[in-house]
Design a protein around this motif. Structure first.
Motif, PDB file in Angstrom:
ATOM      1  N   ALA A 210       5.135  -5.690  -9.668  1.00 24.03           N
ATOM      2  CA  ALA A 210       4.988  -6.658  -8.579  1.00 24.03           C
ATOM      3  C   ALA A 210       4.096  -6.104  -7.469  1.00 24.03           C
ATOM      4  CB  ALA A 210       6.368  -7.026  -8.020  1.00 24.03           C
ATOM      5  N   THR A 211       4.249  -4.806  -7.173  1.00 24.32           N
ATOM      6  CA  THR A 211       3.418  -4.183  -6.134  1.00 24.32           C
ATOM      7  C   THR A 211       1.951  -4.168  -6.543  1.00 24.32           C
ATOM      8  OG1 THR A 211       5.269  -2.786  -5.434  1.00 24.32           O
ATOM      9  CG2 THR A 211       3.073  -2.112  -4.752  1.00 24.32           C
ATOM     10  N   LEU A 212       1.689  -3.862  -7.806  1.00 19.43           N
ATOM     11  CA  LEU A 212       0.298  -3.854  -8.283  1.00 19.43           C
ATOM     12  C   LEU A 212      -0.333  -5.233  -8.161  1.00 19.43           C
ATOM     13  CD1 LEU A 212       0.725  -1.600 -11.454  1.00 19.43           C
ATOM     14  CD2 LEU A 212      -0.515  -1.008  -9.359  1.00 19.43           C
ATOM     15  N   TRP A 213       0.420  -6.264  -8.534  1.00 19.25           N
ATOM     16  CA  TRP A 213      -0.109  -7.622  -8.406  1.00 19.25           C
ATOM     17  C   TRP A 213      -0.266  -8.013  -6.939  1.00 19.25           C
ATOM     18  CZ3 TRP A 213      -2.889 -10.604 -11.143  1.00 19.25           C
ATOM     19  CH2 TRP A 213      -2.837 -10.571 -12.546  1.00 19.25           C
ATOM     20  N   GLY A 214       0.694  -7.618  -6.104  1.00 22.32           N
ATOM     21  CA  GLY A 214       0.580  -7.913  -4.682  1.00 22.32           C
ATOM     22  C   GLY A 214      -0.647  -7.269  -4.075  1.00 22.32           C
ATOM     23  N   THR A 215      -0.913  -6.015  -4.463  1.00 29.75           N
ATOM     24  CA  THR A 215      -2.099  -5.314  -3.979  1.00 29.75           C
ATOM     25  C   THR A 215      -3.370  -6.019  -4.427  1.00 29.75           C
ATOM     26  OG1 THR A 215      -0.930  -3.192  -4.027  1.00 29.75           O
ATOM     27  CG2 THR A 215      -3.334  -3.116  -4.015  1.00 29.75           C
ATOM     28  N   ALA A 216      -3.423  -6.388  -5.699  1.00 31.07           N
ATOM     29  CA  ALA A 216      -4.612  -7.044  -6.244  1.00 31.07           C
ATOM     30  C   ALA A 216      -4.863  -8.381  -5.553  1.00 31.07           C
ATOM     31  CB  ALA A 216      -4.447  -7.251  -7.750  1.00 31.07           C
ATOM     32  N   LEU A 217      -3.825  -9.209  -5.407  1.00 35.15           N
ATOM     33  CA  LEU A 217      -3.995 -10.526  -4.800  1.00 35.15           C
ATOM     34  C   LEU A 217      -4.352 -10.412  -3.320  1.00 35.15           C
ATOM     35  CD1 LEU A 217      -1.042 -12.435  -6.526  1.00 35.15           C
ATOM     36  CD2 LEU A 217      -3.487 -12.604  -7.043  1.00 35.15           C
ATOM     37  N   SER A 218      -3.787  -9.414  -2.639  1.00 36.52           N
ATOM     38  CA  SER A 218      -4.118  -9.202  -1.227  1.00 36.52           C
ATOM     39  C   SER A 218      -5.585  -8.843  -1.057  1.00 36.52           C
ATOM     40  CB  SER A 218      -3.235  -8.094  -0.639  1.00 36.52           C
ATOM     41  OG  SER A 218      -1.869  -8.451  -0.670  1.00 36.52           O
ATOM     42  N   LEU A 219      -6.079  -7.942  -1.908  1.00 35.22           N
ATOM     43  CA  LEU A 219      -7.483  -7.543  -1.819  1.00 35.22           C
ATOM     44  C   LEU A 219      -8.411  -8.705  -2.161  1.00 35.22           C
ATOM     45  CD1 LEU A 219      -7.231  -3.995  -3.434  1.00 35.22           C
ATOM     46  CD2 LEU A 219      -7.792  -4.501  -1.050  1.00 35.22           C
ATOM     47  N   LEU A 220      -8.056  -9.473  -3.172  1.00 35.39           N
ATOM     48  CA  LEU A 220      -8.872 -10.641  -3.530  1.00 35.39           C
ATOM     49  C   LEU A 220      -8.885 -11.650  -2.387  1.00 35.39           C
ATOM     50  CD1 LEU A 220      -7.818 -11.182  -7.255  1.00 35.39           C
ATOM     51  CD2 LEU A 220     -10.070 -10.481  -6.432  1.00 35.39           C
TER      52      LEU A 220
END
Length: 471
Positions: A210-220
């Protein structure tokens, strides 16, 4: 650095300016790398509360996952090269095409990574791991594998793209936020706190994914919602704008530059894993000392790894701008900074080895005496090891900025395995050097690679016509 090259070239940059620009790019990336390591430490500490079995399964599972992502991160590093060269050449319209193609490459790379992690349990069983451990790692990976696309976007694509458009601090702030979120989610899902389900080992995998996806979506989201960044990721529809490149040719460029980098990462990772296995054959104390020294060296390596990323971008930018002399200066300044920092860490290892080891083991426990004795020797070797490792990493980054990745891959394979592994094995087992013999082999191999890559960068950037790089 400038987005468009002026009609008349300005005078050469000063040494101070090169140093300042490199540090400005590398410092946020280095802190982000350390923060990422802190996430792993947090997971380990929290899993330790469940017992040694969960700690072993979670540690091995996370290691397999992040090693896989690291190898594919090497492929995605080509995004930085193409975008930086486009900026230097005054062709900003090319950057969105590279970014979009990078997203496509993430999707393509995620498929084999997902499949590999799906079969973690049978693979570990075939390698002779205990059935219980293999089963638990398999359960862990069946959850964590869903984080592969997020990991490739956040740790691969965005860490290549944002520095290339001169925005490395975005990565820093998002990563620091992710450390806190990851810790809270891990604790909540492992222990069932704050109304969250109690999932134990699987909770840690869920939190990390979940953290990895949160990081990716935040950066996008930051890239697409910030006007100054959006123009680098979304094609412009302005009248008279040059037509953006199509996907397939750009994908071919990314693969030509990036695949050798991924292979190089793989060659280095497998070398260290093999040395760890050999240390285990020597004895438990030797393996424990190896892990301590390797952890210390890995922590220090985060800085030259970040400097290598900065070298990648800055050499690529000045190459695209048709100013090879500046590309050469940028590369050698970065190599000097990487080697200089690692020299300082080497001095620290020589000055206070027992204090460093005391962070891992209780020196007052007689049972640790043999491990500490070996670890002190390994840190002495690591002081030499550090300098060579820093130089070779940054020199490789500079060569990537020139799109020179295939020959460096071959040189690294020769140095790591042909020289490093064989000499380490001989020193350890034929001449009775034990674990220090293995590490002297690593030091020799890394020194050979450092010299070869630095000489190649020198040859590729010396006295060439403007806009050209020698073959």
């Amino acid at each position: 650095m400038h987005d468009v090259l002026p009609a008349t070239q300005p005078p050469p940059l000063s040494l101070r300016r090169h140093i300042a620009d490199t540090v400005r790019l590398a410092a946020p990336l280095a802190v982000a790398q350390v923060a990422q390591m802190a996430m792993g430490v947090t997971d380990t500490v929290l899993l330790g509360s469940l017992g040694s079995g969960a700690l072993a399964a979670g540690g091995l599972g996370a290691g397999l996952f992040f090693t896989t992502v690291l190898l594919l991160q090497g492929v995605l590093s080509a995004v930085a090269v193409l975008v930086a060269q486009a900026r230097g050449a005054g062709r900003p319209e090319r950057a969105p095409a590279v970014f979009r193609t990078g997203l496509l490459l993430v999707a393509l790379l995620a498929v084999p990574a997902f499949l590999l992690l799906s079969f973690a349990a049978p693979i570990l069983t075939a390698l002779g791991e205990p059935s219980g451990l293999a089963r638990d790692v398999g359960r862990y990976e069946h959850v964590l594998r869903w984080g592969v696309p997020g990991g490739l976007i956040g740790l691969g694509l965005m860490r290549a793209f944002l520095p290339a458009i001169d925005r490395p601090r975005v990565i820093l702030w998002v990563t620091l936020a992710a450390v806190g979120v990851n810790g809270l989610l891990n604790y909540g899902l492992i222990h069932g706190a704050w109304g969250l389900p109690r999932l134990g080992l699987i909770g840690s995998a869920t939190a990390t994914a979940a953290t990895l996806w949160g990081t990716a979506l935040s950066l996008l989201a930051v890239v697409h919602l910030t006007p100054s960044l959006r123009r680098w990721a979304v094609p412009s529809r302005a009248p008279g704008q040059r037509r953006t490149p199509t996907v397939l040719p750009v994908l071919g460029e990314l693969l030509r530059v990036g695949l050798p980098v991924g292979v190089t990462y793989g060659v280095e990772v497998t070398l260290f894993q093999s040395v760890g296995l050999l240390a285990g054959l020597i004895g438990t104390a030797a393996l424990a000392a190896h892990q301590i020294a390797l952890n210390v060296a890995s922590f220090a390596f985060m800085v030259p790894f970040a400097v290598a990323q900065a070298a990648n971008v800055r050499v690529g930018y000045w190459t695209g701008a048709g100013r090879p002399a500046e590309a050469r200066r940028a590369g050698f300044v970065a190599i000097g900074l990487g080697g200089g920092f690692m020299t300082l860490t080497g001095v620290a290892m020589l000055a206070a080895p027992r204090a460093i080891i005391g962070l891992y083991l209780d020196p007052g426990d007689p049972g640790n005496a043999e491990t500490i004795r070996i670890a002190v020797t390994l840190l002495f070797v690591a002081a030499v090891f550090q300098i060579a490792d820093g130089v070779q990493a940054v020199a490789a980054g500079g060569l990537r900025g020139l799109r020179d990745t295939r020959t460096p891959m071959l040189l690294a394979a020769f140095g790591y395995w042909g020289i490093g592994f064989t000499s380490g094995y001989a020193l350890a087992f034929r001449f009775g050097g034990g674990a220090p013999g293995l590490w002297w082999g690593l030091a020799i191999g890394l020194a050979v690679v450092a010299v070869l890559l630095t000489l190649r960068f020198h040859r590729r950037t010396r006295a060439v016509p403007a806009g050209k790089v020698p073959a």
